[in-house]
Motif scaffolding. Sequence first.
Motif, PDB file in Angstrom:
ATOM      1  N   GLN B  31      -5.256  32.684  28.968  1.00  0.00           N
ATOM      2  CA  GLN B  31      -6.550  33.309  29.194  1.00  0.00           C
ATOM      3  C   GLN B  31      -7.653  32.250  29.870  1.00  0.00           C
ATOM      4  OE1 GLN B  31      -8.523  36.464  27.585  1.00  0.00           O
ATOM      5  NE2 GLN B  31      -6.554  37.191  27.124  1.00  0.00           N
ATOM      6  N   VAL B  32      -6.929  31.711  30.701  1.00  0.00           N
ATOM      7  CA  VAL B  32      -7.538  30.443  31.528  1.00  0.00           C
ATOM      8  C   VAL B  32      -8.326  31.344  32.721  1.00  0.00           C
ATOM      9  CG1 VAL B  32      -6.976  28.681  33.107  1.00  0.00           C
ATOM     10  CG2 VAL B  32      -6.079  28.736  30.730  1.00  0.00           C
ATOM     11  N   SER B  33      -9.606  30.817  32.682  1.00  0.00           N
ATOM     12  CA  SER B  33     -10.549  31.261  33.850  1.00  0.00           C
ATOM     13  C   SER B  33     -11.056  29.893  34.467  1.00  0.00           C
ATOM     14  CB  SER B  33     -11.431  32.034  33.301  1.00  0.00           C
ATOM     15  OG  SER B  33     -10.872  33.259  32.946  1.00  0.00           O
ATOM     16  N   PHE B  34     -11.260  29.900  35.788  1.00  0.00           N
ATOM     17  CA  PHE B  34     -12.039  28.917  36.569  1.00  0.00           C
ATOM     18  C   PHE B  34     -12.174  29.325  38.007  1.00  0.00           C
ATOM     19  CE2 PHE B  34      -7.530  27.562  36.488  1.00  0.00           C
ATOM     20  CZ  PHE B  34      -7.224  27.135  38.081  1.00  0.00           C
ATOM     21  N   GLU B  35     -12.910  28.660  38.757  1.00  0.00           N
ATOM     22  CA  GLU B  35     -13.011  28.967  40.125  1.00  0.00           C
ATOM     23  C   GLU B  35     -12.831  27.645  40.947  1.00  0.00           C
ATOM     24  OE1 GLU B  35     -16.840  30.547  40.352  1.00  0.00           O
ATOM     25  OE2 GLU B  35     -17.630  28.793  41.027  1.00  0.00           O
ATOM     26  N   VAL B  36     -12.267  27.537  42.202  1.00  0.00           N
ATOM     27  CA  VAL B  36     -12.373  26.232  42.863  1.00  0.00           C
ATOM     28  C   VAL B  36     -13.216  26.686  44.169  1.00  0.00           C
ATOM     29  CG1 VAL B  36     -10.662  24.890  44.308  1.00  0.00           C
ATOM     30  CG2 VAL B  36      -9.865  26.312  42.552  1.00  0.00           C
ATOM     31  N   ARG B  37     -14.505  25.855  44.242  1.00  0.00           N
ATOM     32  CA  ARG B  37     -15.136  25.976  45.375  1.00  0.00           C
ATOM     33  C   ARG B  37     -14.764  25.437  46.643  1.00  0.00           C
ATOM     34  NH1 ARG B  37     -19.707  23.778  41.110  1.00  0.00           N
ATOM     35  NH2 ARG B  37     -19.386  25.480  39.546  1.00  0.00           N
ATOM     36  N   GLY B  39     -14.254  23.043  49.527  1.00  0.00           N
ATOM     37  CA  GLY B  39     -14.316  21.639  49.688  1.00  0.00           C
ATOM     38  C   GLY B  39     -14.401  20.916  48.528  1.00  0.00           C
ATOM     39  N   GLU B  40     -14.270  21.323  47.452  1.00  0.00           N
ATOM     40  CA  GLU B  40     -14.337  20.657  46.070  1.00  0.00           C
ATOM     41  C   GLU B  40     -13.134  20.028  45.778  1.00  0.00           C
ATOM     42  OE1 GLU B  40     -15.574  21.781  42.382  1.00  0.00           O
ATOM     43  OE2 GLU B  40     -14.336  23.534  42.498  1.00  0.00           O
ATOM     44  N   THR B  41     -13.016  19.069  44.707  1.00  0.00           N
ATOM     45  CA  THR B  41     -11.607  18.814  44.305  1.00  0.00           C
ATOM     46  C   THR B  41     -11.580  19.305  42.614  1.00  0.00           C
ATOM     47  OG1 THR B  41     -11.224  16.973  45.701  1.00  0.00           O
ATOM     48  CG2 THR B  41     -10.029  16.749  43.592  1.00  0.00           C
ATOM     49  N   LEU B  42     -10.938  19.856  42.202  1.00  0.00           N
ATOM     50  CA  LEU B  42     -11.095  20.445  40.723  1.00  0.00           C
ATOM     51  C   LEU B  42      -9.856  19.787  40.176  1.00  0.00           C
ATOM     52  CD1 LEU B  42     -11.985  22.008  38.443  1.00  0.00           C
ATOM     53  CD2 LEU B  42     -10.499  23.765  39.022  1.00  0.00           C
ATOM     54  N   ALA B  43     -10.042  18.962  39.243  1.00  0.00           N
ATOM     55  CA  ALA B  43      -8.851  18.241  38.442  1.00  0.00           C
ATOM     56  C   ALA B  43      -8.529  19.206  37.237  1.00  0.00           C
ATOM     57  CB  ALA B  43      -9.063  16.890  38.042  1.00  0.00           C
ATOM     58  N   VAL B  44      -7.322  19.412  36.991  1.00  0.00           N
ATOM     59  CA  VAL B  44      -6.881  19.981  35.773  1.00  0.00           C
ATOM     60  C   VAL B  44      -5.896  19.008  35.015  1.00  0.00           C
ATOM     61  CG1 VAL B  44      -5.679  21.867  34.862  1.00  0.00           C
ATOM     62  CG2 VAL B  44      -6.593  22.186  37.002  1.00  0.00           C
ATOM     63  N   VAL B  45      -6.360  18.557  33.839  1.00  0.00           N
ATOM     64  CA  VAL B  45      -5.721  17.365  33.132  1.00  0.00           C
ATOM     65  C   VAL B  45      -5.488  17.943  31.717  1.00  0.00           C
ATOM     66  CG1 VAL B  45      -7.188  15.680  34.177  1.00  0.00           C
ATOM     67  CG2 VAL B  45      -7.989  16.647  32.015  1.00  0.00           C
ATOM     68  N   GLY B  46      -4.383  17.162  31.098  1.00  0.00           N
ATOM     69  CA  GLY B  46      -3.896  17.803  29.744  1.00  0.00           C
ATOM     70  C   GLY B  46      -2.571  16.875  29.805  1.00  0.00           C
ATOM     71  N   GLY B 229      -2.525  25.299  26.185  1.00  0.00           N
ATOM     72  CA  GLY B 229      -2.476  26.482  26.978  1.00  0.00           C
ATOM     73  C   GLY B 229      -3.980  26.947  27.426  1.00  0.00           C
ATOM     74  N   ARG B 230      -4.891  26.438  26.826  1.00  0.00           N
ATOM     75  CA  ARG B 230      -6.257  26.914  27.183  1.00  0.00           C
ATOM     76  C   ARG B 230      -7.123  25.896  27.404  1.00  0.00           C
ATOM     77  NH1 ARG B 230      -8.498  30.929  23.972  1.00  0.00           N
ATOM     78  NH2 ARG B 230      -7.010  32.218  22.825  1.00  0.00           N
ATOM     79  N   ILE B 231      -8.127  26.213  28.282  1.00  0.00           N
ATOM     80  CA  ILE B 231      -9.047  25.110  28.798  1.00  0.00           C
ATOM     81  C   ILE B 231     -10.191  24.859  27.715  1.00  0.00           C
ATOM     82  CG2 ILE B 231     -11.124  24.607  30.647  1.00  0.00           C
ATOM     83  CD1 ILE B 231      -9.392  26.280  32.558  1.00  0.00           C
ATOM     84  N   VAL B 232     -10.018  23.606  27.321  1.00  0.00           N
ATOM     85  CA  VAL B 232     -11.005  23.199  26.257  1.00  0.00           C
ATOM     86  C   VAL B 232     -12.351  22.726  26.819  1.00  0.00           C
ATOM     87  CG1 VAL B 232      -9.233  22.949  24.407  1.00  0.00           C
ATOM     88  CG2 VAL B 232     -10.075  20.897  25.819  1.00  0.00           C
ATOM     89  N   GLU B 233     -12.548  22.188  27.944  1.00  0.00           N
ATOM     90  CA  GLU B 233     -13.691  21.692  28.505  1.00  0.00           C
ATOM     91  C   GLU B 233     -13.452  21.842  30.102  1.00  0.00           C
ATOM     92  OE1 GLU B 233     -15.157  18.344  26.789  1.00  0.00           O
ATOM     93  OE2 GLU B 233     -16.984  18.283  28.040  1.00  0.00           O
ATOM     94  N   LEU B 234     -14.649  22.279  30.754  1.00  0.00           N
ATOM     95  CA  LEU B 234     -14.659  22.271  32.133  1.00  0.00           C
ATOM     96  C   LEU B 234     -16.001  21.896  32.535  1.00  0.00           C
ATOM     97  CD1 LEU B 234     -13.182  25.149  34.353  1.00  0.00           C
ATOM     98  CD2 LEU B 234     -15.180  23.798  34.922  1.00  0.00           C
ATOM     99  N   GLY B 235     -16.079  21.045  33.475  1.00  0.00           N
ATOM    100  CA  GLY B 235     -17.794  20.480  33.803  1.00  0.00           C
ATOM    101  C   GLY B 235     -17.502  19.271  34.873  1.00  0.00           C
ATOM    102  N   GLU B 236     -18.641  18.877  35.214  1.00  0.00           N
ATOM    103  CA  GLU B 236     -18.712  17.800  36.161  1.00  0.00           C
ATOM    104  C   GLU B 236     -18.031  16.593  35.615  1.00  0.00           C
ATOM    105  OE1 GLU B 236     -20.499  18.230  39.137  1.00  0.00           O
ATOM    106  OE2 GLU B 236     -20.757  20.264  38.729  1.00  0.00           O
TER     107      GLU B 236
END
Lengths: 266, 271
Positions: B31-37, B39-46, B229-236
């Motif tokens: 159940q992972v939800s996020f958006e990519v805006r 011109g931005e760089t979104l990192a996914v770490v783990g 398997g989950r996003i535990v934190e998403l932010g700037e």
Amino acid sequence: MSDLLVVEDLTVTFPTTRGPVEVVKGVSFTVGRDETVGIVGESGSGKSMTSLAIMGLLPKGARTRGSVRLDGTELLGRPERELRRLRGDQLSMIFQDPLSSLNPYYTVGLQIEEMYRAHRDKSRRNARQVAVEALAQVGLPEPERRVDHYPHQFSGGQRQRVMIAMALVCGPKLLIADEPTTALDVTVQAQILRLLADLRRESGTGMVFITHDLAVISSIATRVLVLRRGEQVEYGTAEQVFAEPRHDYTRMLLDSIPRIDDEVSA
Amino acid sequence: MTPLLQAENLTKRFVTRGPLGARAEFTAVDQVSFEVRLGETLAVVGESGSGKSTTARMIAKLMDPTEGSLHFDGEDVTRAKGAALARFRGDVQVVFQDPFSSLNPRHTVERILMAPLVYQGIAPDGSRRAHAKELMERVGLNPDHSLRYPAQFSGGQAQRIGIARALAVNPRLVICDEAVSALDVSVQAQVIELLRRLQRESGFSYVFIAHDLAVVRQIAQRVAVMSKGRIVELGETAQVFGEPRDAYTRTLLAAIPRIDPEWDRRRKERS
């Protein structure tokens, strides 16, 4: 007291179709008793070849010059039979990938026992107890049960603990750790680094720690050797190398690595 | 504004068989939800097993999700096939970790760089050779080497070829799956700088999959931290690194080995 390991002008040469190639070019350093010396370099720097030369484990055809003395005893040019007796007993090594260094068909207990019986006490009953204690010493929970498990039943970090237990079971004077945490997750890496530092302190084993990661080196080594294309570019205390590097290459390396605590402008 | 890419409740379950043939399900991404805006760089770490690579494969449409949906530029591409999928591939490109295993060793650089255009059925402006040379120049490779083979390049140069190939179709989103992890630090710094410059020049977005948080801090505006398997934190980026809210993020950050800042300060003073 004299140094534990003295490496003097170590040169390793490989024959190629285009003539001999020097992969380690006159490297010199010492490891004191109760000390960790870090060897750092990028790929092709000769850091792994240096450690294999100390262990007498270089690939066939490699030629060595110079001197490697452990506790005053020359290791270079020793016959393989004698080196085998020393390895695991006087000096041990752990590698990046524990799975490829463990035999998948034997329980970890048997493999630790074998190491102990080869060098120390031949009796089987005693050896099992030693294996259980060795696993307990590296922080594996339920060592009495885990001693009968096979390598694939352990996680990556646990396998590295098993390797460390095996490497230290005979109480060697020197431990060579070649990228032992490179394949591990960062949280597991932190645990293994702490374990190695604790065990080294408790047992008084000297350690050579090889890595490409400068931050890891800075957290574990008292002295640091920087290699580049087989050449020794810098050698000094960790503080000296990190705070007052003398060589441009060391400065470039230190400038290259991103710092986790640095604010970055977008 | 519509986000460029929107992942909603993406889930991937794998069916495994136990020792006695018993069916077991393993949820790699939950159940992972996020958006990519734009011109931005979104990192996914783990860490390993966190599901970050499976997430990358799903948003690159290299793998179908078990549940959830994926929108690109407002269009539902979750089950896109045929022409719609081809269009998606023209907009979304991937740069992989190991350049050598993702470049055909028997093809020249020119052929490798033109393959995405051939797949898309696009004719380049001008000749193929000129287009390949132009791409090589953009990523800092010598254009005179366009007829060489991957083995004739170093690891860092080979990764530049992989990046050039991703740029060949003018993508709007580039997914970098551990794209700088296998490189030596000095080379890594150069490739990160290249990725940042290309984004400034072309304005596309990155999804940057990585386990190295220090690298992520250099390149991402936002960070998603994954665990089990989950996003535990998403932010700037500044918030996640400076004031992490999740306990796991804090553990992760604390575990990273650091060079004594005092040593760094003294070194910088001297130079």
